[in-house]
Design a protein around this motif. Structure first.
Motif, PDB file in Angstrom:
ATOM      1  N   ALA A   1       0.841  -1.196   0.000  1.00 50.15           N
ATOM      2  CA  ALA A   1       0.000   0.000   0.000  1.00 50.15           C
ATOM      3  C   ALA A   1       0.876   1.246   0.000  1.00 50.15           C
ATOM      4  N   LYS A   2       1.971   1.189   0.752  1.00 47.32           N
ATOM      5  CA  LYS A   2       2.880   2.322   0.835  1.00 47.32           C
ATOM      6  C   LYS A   2       3.461   2.636  -0.555  1.00 47.32           C
ATOM      7  N   ALA A   3       3.792   1.566  -1.278  1.00 50.38           N
ATOM      8  CA  ALA A   3       4.348   1.762  -2.621  1.00 50.38           C
ATOM      9  C   ALA A   3       3.288   2.322  -3.564  1.00 50.38           C
ATOM     10  N   LEU A   4       2.103   1.728  -3.568  1.00 55.48           N
ATOM     11  CA  LEU A   4       1.070   2.168  -4.516  1.00 55.48           C
ATOM     12  C   LEU A   4       0.678   3.626  -4.275  1.00 55.48           C
ATOM     13  N   TYR A   5       0.694   4.024  -3.011  1.00 52.98           N
ATOM     14  CA  TYR A   5       0.309   5.380  -2.652  1.00 52.98           C
ATOM     15  C   TYR A   5       1.224   6.413  -3.317  1.00 52.98           C
ATOM     16  N   ARG A   6       2.468   6.040  -3.563  1.00 50.25           N
ATOM     17  CA  ARG A   6       3.427   6.996  -4.130  1.00 50.25           C
ATOM     18  C   ARG A   6       3.604   6.833  -5.638  1.00 50.25           C
ATOM     19  N   LEU A   7       2.894   5.875  -6.210  1.00 49.72           N
ATOM     20  CA  LEU A   7       3.069   5.557  -7.627  1.00 49.72           C
ATOM     21  C   LEU A   7       2.544   6.693  -8.506  1.00 49.72           C
ATOM     22  N   ASN A   8       3.426   7.231  -9.361  1.00 46.08           N
ATOM     23  CA  ASN A   8       3.068   8.290 -10.308  1.00 46.08           C
ATOM     24  C   ASN A   8       2.564   9.568  -9.658  1.00 46.08           C
ATOM     25  N   GLN A   9       2.860   9.774  -8.367  1.00 42.33           N
ATOM     26  CA  GLN A   9       2.545  11.063  -7.759  1.00 42.33           C
ATOM     27  C   GLN A   9       3.716  12.006  -8.035  1.00 42.33           C
ATOM     28  N   LYS A  10       3.441  13.323  -7.933  1.00 39.14           N
ATOM     29  CA  LYS A  10       4.491  14.280  -8.301  1.00 39.14           C
ATOM     30  C   LYS A  10       5.714  14.182  -7.374  1.00 39.14           C
ATOM     31  N   HIS A  11       5.499  13.674  -6.158  1.00 39.39           N
ATOM     32  CA  HIS A  11       6.658  13.494  -5.280  1.00 39.39           C
ATOM     33  C   HIS A  11       6.997  12.022  -5.087  1.00 39.39           C
ATOM     34  N   GLY A  12       6.447  11.174  -5.927  1.00 33.73           N
ATOM     35  CA  GLY A  12       6.666   9.739  -5.761  1.00 33.73           C
ATOM     36  C   GLY A  12       7.631   9.192  -6.803  1.00 33.73           C
ATOM     37  N   PHE A  13       7.467   7.910  -7.127  1.00 32.54           N
ATOM     38  CA  PHE A  13       8.336   7.299  -8.134  1.00 32.54           C
ATOM     39  C   PHE A  13       7.545   7.061  -9.405  1.00 32.54           C
ATOM     40  N   ASP A  14       8.266   6.984 -10.511  1.00 32.04           N
ATOM     41  CA  ASP A  14       7.639   6.771 -11.808  1.00 32.04           C
ATOM     42  C   ASP A  14       7.290   5.298 -11.945  1.00 32.04           C
ATOM     43  N   CYS A  15       6.110   5.024 -12.458  1.00 31.96           N
ATOM     44  CA  CYS A  15       5.706   3.631 -12.605  1.00 31.96           C
ATOM     45  C   CYS A  15       6.705   2.897 -13.492  1.00 31.96           C
ATOM     46  N   PRO A  16       7.230   1.748 -13.030  1.00 34.02           N
ATOM     47  CA  PRO A  16       8.220   1.033 -13.832  1.00 34.02           C
ATOM     48  C   PRO A  16       7.593   0.260 -14.986  1.00 34.02           C
ATOM     49  N   SER A  17       6.273   0.354 -15.167  1.00 33.48           N
ATOM     50  CA  SER A  17       5.642  -0.380 -16.264  1.00 33.48           C
ATOM     51  C   SER A  17       5.788   0.444 -17.547  1.00 33.48           C
ATOM     52  N   CYS A  18       4.735   1.005 -18.100  1.00 29.88           N
ATOM     53  CA  CYS A  18       4.871   1.599 -19.431  1.00 29.88           C
ATOM     54  C   CYS A  18       5.261   3.071 -19.390  1.00 29.88           C
ATOM     55  N   ALA A  19       5.347   3.689 -20.575  1.00 26.29           N
ATOM     56  CA  ALA A  19       5.822   5.068 -20.698  1.00 26.29           C
ATOM     57  C   ALA A  19       4.674   6.051 -20.899  1.00 26.29           C
ATOM     58  N   TRP A  20       3.425   5.613 -20.659  1.00 24.27           N
ATOM     59  CA  TRP A  20       2.288   6.530 -20.815  1.00 24.27           C
ATOM     60  C   TRP A  20       2.436   7.665 -19.812  1.00 24.27           C
ATOM     61  N   PRO A  21       2.198   8.922 -20.241  1.00 24.66           N
ATOM     62  CA  PRO A  21       2.454  10.069 -19.355  1.00 24.66           C
ATOM     63  C   PRO A  21       1.434  10.202 -18.224  1.00 24.66           C
ATOM     64  N   ASP A  22       1.810  11.011 -17.246  1.00 27.24           N
ATOM     65  CA  ASP A  22       0.908  11.352 -16.146  1.00 27.24           C
ATOM     66  C   ASP A  22       0.260  12.696 -16.470  1.00 27.24           C
ATOM     67  N   PRO A  23      -0.923  12.948 -15.902  1.00 26.95           N
ATOM     68  CA  PRO A  23      -1.562  14.240 -16.171  1.00 26.95           C
ATOM     69  C   PRO A  23      -0.681  15.395 -15.686  1.00 26.95           C
ATOM     70  N   ASP A  24      -0.688  16.523 -16.445  1.00 26.16           N
ATOM     71  CA  ASP A  24       0.103  17.688 -16.046  1.00 26.16           C
ATOM     72  C   ASP A  24      -0.481  18.343 -14.801  1.00 26.16           C
ATOM     73  N   GLY A  25      -1.808  18.391 -14.708  1.00 23.24           N
ATOM     74  CA  GLY A  25      -2.453  19.121 -13.612  1.00 23.24           C
ATOM     75  C   GLY A  25      -2.735  18.224 -12.419  1.00 23.24           C
ATOM     76  N   GLU A  26      -3.968  18.302 -11.954  1.00 22.13           N
ATOM     77  CA  GLU A  26      -4.403  17.518 -10.794  1.00 22.13           C
ATOM     78  C   GLU A  26      -4.220  16.022 -11.042  1.00 22.13           C
ATOM     79  N   ARG A  27      -3.752  15.305 -10.030  1.00 26.05           N
ATOM     80  CA  ARG A  27      -3.674  13.847 -10.169  1.00 26.05           C
ATOM     81  C   ARG A  27      -4.531  13.191  -9.106  1.00 26.05           C
ATOM     82  N   SER A  28      -5.199  12.115  -9.452  1.00 23.33           N
ATOM     83  CA  SER A  28      -5.969  11.392  -8.451  1.00 23.33           C
ATOM     84  C   SER A  28      -4.980  10.617  -7.590  1.00 23.33           C
ATOM     85  N   SER A  29      -5.422  10.174  -6.430  1.00 21.34           N
ATOM     86  CA  SER A  29      -4.483   9.431  -5.578  1.00 21.34           C
ATOM     87  C   SER A  29      -4.327   7.994  -6.079  1.00 21.34           C
TER      88      SER A  29
END
Ligand SMILES: Nc1nc2c(c(=O)[nH]1)N[C@H]1C(S)=C(S)[C@@H](COP(=O)(O)OP(=O)(O)OC[C@H]3O[C@@H](n4cnc5c(=O)[nH]c(N)nc54)[C@H](O)[C@@H]3O)O[C@H]1N2
Ligand SMILES: Nc1nc2c(c(=O)[nH]1)N[C@H]1C(S)=C(S)[C@@H](COP(=O)(O)OP(=O)(O)OC[C@H]3O[C@@H](n4cnc5c(=O)[nH]c(N)nc54)[C@H](O)[C@@H]3O)O[C@H]1N2
Ligand SMILES: [Mo]
Length: 756
Positions: free
Chosen positions: A46-74
């Motif tokens: 849960a700790k890992a998933l919570y930080r996945l693709n967040q602006k202060h977290g780590f980049d998902c090691p799966s594909c290269a699809w981008p993250d939204p520029d603005g608001e991100r869901s948790s």
């Protein structure tokens, strides 16, 4: 006896159901949590998933699809991203005791699923000459051994330095710097087998080998043409964007031999509508092209555009080159050729063209279904022609979108991992580090295999990846690896590639994306570039899987320090503080100015992309129309075309499970999807075991024991999973110009299985 490089030829217990008509839904959420909890335990997971693709977290090691520029869901992750995280954060370990228990020969008899499931690597390992088991070795001894082999070579060109697309920008930049200081451009990468065709086609025609659109463009365009891509499985976060495209009134056209579930309908797992089981229909039209039928399909699109007078004369006049000769060739192609070779009717093509024409703006997305064919570059150049003739490029909501695979494959190229970087890059690198890079082009992936086979290369180092199982012709690649003096793999997880070694083999275990990277100057972050040219940081926080792991960056610096006797590069300081690496990157690579400051801003920054402003940095200074003659594959009687693709439960050669949920396959990977009529003509019954033989220039290769599955695929077109089917892909079958292995149109015959 030498270990078998193929996954074991054993059947599991196939259960079949009808392919699904909508993607995701609540099932995906429960599935992702299940994977994470099984592997990592509820807390770490849960700790890992919570930080996945967040602006202060780590980049998902799966594909290269981008993250939204603005608001991100948790919940900025998908089912398959969660599987990638689960596989990295697992509590299981393959440690010294594990390698004392299992010999390499025994490990080779295990499935790919088993090898990955065994756990995280924990310490450096050596398989010594003629030894049966890997045993621990210290980091210093490992670095010295590599240095000794590299320095014993008669020429630096006898060594090969492979990169898989998960390496960070910092590790990749130092890796290529080390390799060039050592004295070679032998820097093959997974891109050679992936989007190389896209890079080749786009560089020539529009002057940059990357996509030209943003996530917002995708979500607000009027028409999305999705060719040869299965986003439901390989880029599941793209489905969230596709739902928005449709909600915003855009139309989606699927061009694919298979009407993949993820292009049919999407039920958003994190929205009330999705939880209630309601789905948003996605593609408004599906065009079931034959394998390799895209070039004729695109010619039909172009003819329709010309006939409807839907061209953009002002754009053509101002920004393009070569229109007249292109036009003459298109007019000469007949509808008969188009329909026969694409396998789709004139009516269907005209309908798709009509949607494209009516749309004020349009984007074409594509992936491996276009890139891994003999004429892949020609096909992608034809995609460009379609956008040039209609002027649907270089403005918001219109353009080209090659959808990348590995999460940092695009960044690794920006950092110089390529066997033929341009002079401008090499000159800047030389200036920054006061040395002279070699100018002779190096080996790409398949050249590397051929060089090793010919005894011209003696050392293979892999920065991530699974070169053995990802490459064509598994047996030839295995023979190539065995020719080496030393093979060394920097890796997080055990894979089959670690079992087929040179005289000596090393495994160098590294930190994964989810883990904290603590160096002398403090906690470090790395950076990555997504499919749309956004560079951002990635910072893991979890306790590393073992205290003996080193970061990829530190490993590269360790090898460099041991190997290079004369170097003015501060390798030690670099490994202690990644800001210092980024300070050099900004001076060498355009677009990275003020790197350290800009990448610390939440969400990172976009790299410059001239095409977005209609500036085309090509040889002619304009966007180039190209002429791409039809070149259909001719089959002899009884032959079929085979594509080798991914199931829903794998990341390339990493197998998470044996199911392919959307295609209705449970508990089996050795399957071949076939058209019903093709089965009947050959008297093959559903689920009958068959052997597959590929045919190439008089050579044959056989893959044994696959269950025949009747499936909705065009006549003459079959499909089987990678890497099981890689034995069939001929080494010599390579795309024109890009040299990419042809793994989506392998010529095969099938016969009842002779496998005992
Ligand atoms: N979960 C997960 N995510 C991944 C990966 C993974 O293995 N697992 N791999 C990553 C990597 S490295 C990459 S490159 C991408 C790959 O992403 P994809 O390109 O989606 O991967 P494939 O499974 O090879 O699927 C190819 C698709 O193209 C279609 N196709 C095959 N031949 C043709 C053709 O001739 N014409 C047309 N029009 N269509 C064709 C197939 O039916 C299939 O839908 O995904 C990345 N993301
Ligand atoms: N027949 C056929 N062959 C294909 C394809 C196909 O469609 N059909 N697709 C091709 C494509 S698109 C690609 S991209 C290639 C992929 O080829 P590769 O990139 O070489 O293969 P992967 O399976 O992605 O590599 C998986 C391994 O990477 C290591 N790893 C995972 N995470 C990390 C990390 O953070 N750091 C390091 N150092 N190592 C890590 C693990 O040990 C894992 O076992 O395969 C190609 N081969
Ligand atoms: Mo890829």
């Amino acid at each position: 006896m030498q270990p078998d490089p193929e996954p074991p030829r054993q059947l599991l217990d196939l259960k079949r159901s009808a392919p699904k008509d909508k993607a995701v839904g609540t099932k995906a959420v429960t599935n992702s949590l299940k994977h994470v909890n099984q592997q990592a335990g509820a807390n770490r997971g849960a700790k890992a998933l919570y930080r996945l693709n967040q602006k202060h977290g780590f980049d998902c090691p799966s594909c290269a699809w981008p993250d939204p520029d603005g608001e991100r869901s948790s919940f900025e992750f998908c089912e398959n991203g969660a599987k990638a995280v689960a596989t990295e954060t697992t509590k299981k370990r393959v440690d010294a005791a594990f390698f004392a228990q299992y010999s390499v020969a025994e490990l080779a008899q295990k499935s790919d699923f088993w090898l990955n499931d065994a756990g995280r690597l924990t310490e450096p390992l050596l398989l010594d000459t003629a030894a049966s088991h890997y045993r621990p070795i210290s980091w210093d001894d490992a670095f010295d051994l590599i240095a000794e082999e590299l320095n014993a070579a008669a020429s630096p060109n006898e060594s090969i330095f492979y990169t898989s697309g998960r390496a960070s920008n910092e590790a990749a930049f130092l890796y290529q710097l080390f390799v060039r200081q050592y004295g070679t451009n032998n820097l093959p990468d997974c891109s050679n087998m992936c989007h190389e065709s896209s890079g080749a086609a786009l560089n020539e025609t529009v002057g940059i080998g990357k996509g030209t659109v943003t996530l917002e463009d995708i979500e607000t365009t009027d028409c999305l043409l999705i060719m040869g891509q299965n986003p439901g499985t390989n880029h599941p976060r793209m489905l969230t964007s596709l739902e928005k495209t449709v909600e915003n009134g855009g139309k989606i056209i699927s061009v694919n031999p298979l009407f993949e579930t993820g292009l049919r309908a999407f039920s958003h797992p994190q929205k009330l509508k999705g939880v209630l089981g309601k789905a948003t229909p996605l593609a408004s039209q599906h065009v079931p092209v034959r394998l390799n039928g895209d070039l004729p399909f695109l010619k039909g699109m172009l003819k329709s555009v010309i006939e409807a007078d839907a061209i953009d004369p002002a754009f053509i006049e101002t920004y393009t080159h070569g229109y007249e000769s292109f036009l003459a060739k298109i007019n000469a192609v007949t509808w008969k050729e188009i329909t026969q070779q694409s396998g789709v009717s004139e009516k269907e093509i005209r309908a798709a063209a009509n949607t494209f024409i009516q749309a004020k703006d349009a984007i074409t997305c594509w992936a491996m279904g276009l890139t891994q064919h003999h004429n892949a570059v020609a096909t992608i150049r034809e995609v460009v022609n379609l956008h040039l003739i209609t002027g649907k490029i270089g403005r918001p909501k219109s353009g080209l979108c090659p959808v990348r695979g590995h999460s940092n494959v695009q960044g690794d190229r920006s950092m110089g991992v390529w066997e033929k970087m341009p002079e401008s890059f090499l000159a800047a690198l030389d200036k920054e580090f006061e040395f002279t890079s070699p100018r002779k082009h190096g080996y790409d992936a398949v050249d590397s295999i051929e060089a090793m086979l010919a005894g011209k290369a003696r050392v293979f180092i892999g920065l991530g990846g699974n070169f053995l199982s990802a490459s064509p012709d598994t047996h030839a690649t295995a023979a190539a690896m065995r020719q080496c003096q030393l093979t060394a793999h920097i890796a997080t997880k055990l894979n089959r590639g670690h079992l087929i070694t040179g005289k000596r083999g090393l495994i160098l275990p590294c930190l994964g994306r989810t883990e904290a990277d603590l160096q002398k100057s403090g906690p470090q972050f790395v950076t990555v570039e997504d499919s749309m040219g956004v560079v951002h940081k990635s910072e893991g926080r979890l306790e590393p899987a073992s205290h003996q792991l080193k970061s990829e960056t530190a490993i590269v610096c360790g090898i460099a320090r041991a190997t290079l006797t004369e170097t003015r590069v501060p390798w030690l300081a670099f490994s202690e503080n990644y800001d210092l690496i980024r300070e050099c990157i900004q001076r060498v690579i355009p677009g990275f100015q003020d790197f350290n400051a800009r990448v610390r801003k939440p969400g990172g920054f976009y790299l410059p992309n001239g095409v977005k402003e209609r500036s085309f940095q090509t040889a002619t200074g304009k966007a180039n129309f190209t002429i791409n003659p039809l070149s259909p594959i001719s089959l002899e009687s009884g032959q079929l075309l085979l594509q080798t693709f991914r199931s829903h439960d794998q990341f390339n050669t990493t197998i998470y499970g044996n199911n392919d949920r959307y295609r209705g396959i449970k508990n089996e990977r050795r399957v071949i999807f076939l058209n019903k009529e093709d089965m009947a003509e050959r008297n093959i019954a559903p689920e009958q075991p068959v052997d597959i033989t590929s045919h190439f220039k008089g050579e044959t290769r056989t893959a044994k024991l696959f269950l025949a599955i009747p499936y909705d695929t065009p006549k003459g077109c079959a499909a089987a999973y990678y890497p099981e089917a890689n034995v069939l892909v001929p080494l010599g079958a390579r795309a024109e110009t890009s040299q990419t292995p042809i793994s989506k149109s392998v010529i095969i015959t099938i016969a009842p299985s002779s496998h005992a």
